[in-house]
Design a protein around this motif. Sequence first.
Motif, mmCIF file in Angstrom:
data_model
loop_
_atom_site.group_PDB
_atom_site.id
_atom_site.type_symbol
_atom_site.label_atom_id
_atom_site.label_comp_id
_atom_site.label_asym_id
_atom_site.label_seq_id
_atom_site.Cartn_x
_atom_site.Cartn_y
_atom_site.Cartn_z
ATOM 1 N N ASP A 1 26.459 36.115 1.676
ATOM 2 C CA ASP A 1 26.163 35.267 0.508
ATOM 3 C C ASP A 1 25.345 35.726 -0.446
ATOM 4 O O ASP A 1 25.439 35.570 -1.820
ATOM 5 C CB ASP A 1 25.710 34.110 0.881
ATOM 6 N N ASP B 1 31.855 27.374 4.565
ATOM 7 C CA ASP B 1 31.451 26.246 3.650
ATOM 8 C C ASP B 1 32.131 26.335 2.305
ATOM 9 O O ASP B 1 31.271 26.759 1.465
ATOM 10 C CB ASP B 1 29.980 25.799 3.751
ATOM 11 N N GLY C 1 30.593 24.290 -0.432
ATOM 12 C CA GLY C 1 29.113 24.693 -0.654
ATOM 13 C C GLY C 1 28.932 26.008 -1.415
ATOM 14 O O GLY C 1 28.150 26.060 -2.470
ATOM 15 N N ILE C 2 29.888 27.116 -1.303
ATOM 16 C CA ILE C 2 29.876 28.299 -1.962
ATOM 17 C C ILE C 2 30.364 28.186 -3.385
ATOM 18 O O ILE C 2 29.698 28.807 -4.140
ATOM 19 C CB ILE C 2 30.578 29.490 -1.297
ATOM 20 N N ALA D 1 27.529 26.630 -5.354
ATOM 21 C CA ALA D 1 26.647 27.503 -5.500
ATOM 22 C C ALA D 1 26.802 28.299 -6.687
ATOM 23 O O ALA D 1 26.296 28.841 -7.560
ATOM 24 C CB ALA D 1 26.321 28.111 -4.342
ATOM 25 N N THR E 1 19.885 26.497 -1.868
ATOM 26 C CA THR E 1 20.580 25.383 -1.872
ATOM 27 C C THR E 1 21.511 25.473 -0.886
ATOM 28 O O THR E 1 21.964 24.598 -0.107
ATOM 29 C CB THR E 1 20.870 24.918 -2.926
ATOM 30 N N LEU E 2 22.544 26.450 -0.819
ATOM 31 C CA LEU E 2 23.323 26.779 0.067
ATOM 32 C C LEU E 2 22.926 26.883 1.544
ATOM 33 O O LEU E 2 23.787 26.136 2.328
ATOM 34 C CB LEU E 2 24.223 28.055 -0.287
ATOM 35 N N GLN E 3 22.086 27.508 1.697
ATOM 36 C CA GLN E 3 21.488 27.530 3.119
ATOM 37 C C GLN E 3 21.086 26.189 3.769
ATOM 38 O O GLN E 3 21.284 26.026 4.839
ATOM 39 C CB GLN E 3 20.259 28.645 3.030
ATOM 40 N N ARG F 1 22.311 23.339 2.671
ATOM 41 C CA ARG F 1 23.253 22.466 2.938
ATOM 42 C C ARG F 1 23.771 22.933 4.479
ATOM 43 O O ARG F 1 24.222 22.089 4.922
ATOM 44 C CB ARG F 1 24.227 22.834 1.959
ATOM 45 N N SER F 2 23.922 24.010 4.539
ATOM 46 C CA SER F 2 24.551 24.397 5.901
ATOM 47 C C SER F 2 23.389 24.198 7.001
ATOM 48 O O SER F 2 24.168 23.738 8.020
ATOM 49 C CB SER F 2 24.308 25.978 6.137
ATOM 50 N N ALA G 1 27.187 20.693 6.365
ATOM 51 C CA ALA G 1 28.101 20.544 5.232
ATOM 52 C C ALA G 1 28.453 19.270 4.910
ATOM 53 O O ALA G 1 28.912 18.423 5.738
ATOM 54 C CB ALA G 1 29.249 21.422 4.976
#
Length: 287
Positions: free
Chosen positions: A224, A253, A256-257, A260, A277-279, A281-282, A286
């Motif tokens: 990522d 996800d 999510g990606i 991002a 933000t992605l991390q 969320r994980s 999700a």
Amino acid sequence: MSTPGSSYRLNRLFDPRSGRALDVAVDHGFFGERSFITGIEDMRATIDTLIEAGPNAIQLSPGLAPVLQGTSAANKPALVMRTDIANVYGNPLDEHLFSLVFPDAIEQAVRLDAVAVCVNLLHLPGRPEIREHCIRGIMALRQEATRYGMPLMIEPLVMQDNSSGGYMVDGETDRIITLVRQARELGADLIKADPTNEVGDYHRVIEVAGSVPVLVRGGGRAPDDELLARTQAVLEQGARGIVYGRNVIQHPDPAGITRALMSILHEGVSAGDALATLQSRSAGGAA
């Protein structure tokens, strides 16, 4: 080569705020390679997930485009339709290699309400006949695309020697810019180009493409942080968007990606902030 009709369609591809686009490629099954369809065995579910995530476009083959276009979701992503099929990715390779274009591809794209069509321009070391097949297909598509006002996205793919089995992408800058220039000379309205091994070289790809918008391919799966940083870097050098497939659809996800990437493209969020933000969320599960 853009006509008024093609510019109208491109208005549905590029975001009006940023002038950029994220096209999620989900046409991998078209090429007959088992590893390509990992994570997209259930295309109805895959497309529903992507519609919810909201990229600018989804790239599909003619046989699966109706799954997207048959939905009634408001503000669904636009369709970019794949027009050609090749057998150059297998390992081991077939004895006979080919690259074929649907003879009525542009009419199909018009009926399916696509915003653009995509076609490969393959350079395989020692196989000039495959490149010739691609050029002939592009010439035929260019003629029909002009007639119907359909934007033509050419995808130059410089491949390494196939000594390891299937052909792999060659990220050498000079080879990429040479094939990108040929795509422009053949009349591309859009160019879908590989990232260069040296990401700082990407301005050279943009320069040789001239006024033709360049959307950068994602290639194989990447971590990522690497993917997001590379995205920011090519955009800063003038790319008009990205076309990512496995880095979205094989991601743990996908929504999510996608979000991002969209934040980097359209909101100017940094790669670091998008990753955070992605991390988070994980970590939180999700949603």
